[in-house]
Enzyme design. Sequence first.
Site, short mmCIF file in Angstrom:
data_model
loop_
_atom_site.label_atom_id
_atom_site.label_comp_id
_atom_site.label_asym_id
_atom_site.label_seq_id
_atom_site.Cartn_x
_atom_site.Cartn_y
_atom_site.Cartn_z
CE LYS A 51 9.07 86.49 56.08
NZ LYS A 51 10.35 87.08 55.62
CD GLU A 103 10.46 88.39 49.06
OE1 GLU A 103 11.39 88.74 49.82
OE2 GLU A 103 9.27 88.67 49.28
CE LYS A 105 12.33 92.63 53.72
NZ LYS A 105 12.32 91.80 52.51
#
Length: 320
Positions: free
Chosen positions: A133, A190, A235
């Site tokens: 992240k 992303e 997702k």
Amino acid sequence: MRSAQVYRWQIPMDAGVVLRDRRLKTRDGLYVCLREGEREGWGEISPLPGFSQETWEEAQSVLLAWVNNWLAGDCELPQMTSVAFGVSCALAELADTLPQAANYRAAPLCNGDPDDLILKLADMPGEKVAKVKVGLYEAVRDGMVVNLLLEAIPDLHLRLDANRAWTPLKGQQFAKYVNPDYRHRIAFLEEPCKTRDDSRAFARETGIAIAWDESLREPDFAFVAEEGVRAVVIKPTLTGSLEKVREQVQAAHALGLTAVISSSIESSLGLTQLARIAAWLTPDTIPGLDTLDLMQAQQVRRWPGSTLPVVEVDALERLL
């Protein structure tokens, strides 16, 4: 003869789980269990705070209404994405159309100390893929951490996720600290910037491939082949029914894009189903499912190899 049960649950999270600037103390959700004759199917409905359009209370209302309709013979899926996904999984298990084979290989997630990830990857067999992240700290720090990992492990490929945190300037600051010779081992980043146009520009200017995630859920999104775009991250809890998930995977593959099935921090029951979906729809791609250790317990179904305690169904709050 049809019957159904609906359960409500809440799992304490580890300290330090932050979503969209909000600390997530518990993961709340619902299970539906559908039975017809000797067969049964389970599904998880767990809207993700800060990402799902609906709350779990709203999802509960829609789910209970749908279950009553199903018991009366109606099979039309609800529109609400988290409910549509959970219900479609339960129906697929009931009909035995969700394959049992599962891909339990997960790209390990680095939330803090890069040394922890290096140790974890040292024992990882085969292809070394991990997720980091970025965008939570200074972009310069993120760049240095990513560079360190790529330098320390020569066969590592990293998936990065910025959740649209960067301005174009911050994106450039990040890239400045990543050795150009290593950038091809960033599998994708992303949604680096707040807008798709800025993210496209980031890819062109840095040579770092990007992936769409949040964009897939925007009404003006279309699947097209674009320079610098390498993947889509799907997702299912935020997408909708299994059929819609399959359509998105097929659309991505038709363009030569990688499709990655990814967690919305589901419970162990939901994660095991996502592992089966990944093995079925994206058999050559490691899914992004390394989120179970953010929680303090498993529920109903175990994730292979996890040492977390398991909460059995009898301990859950039954609503129906």
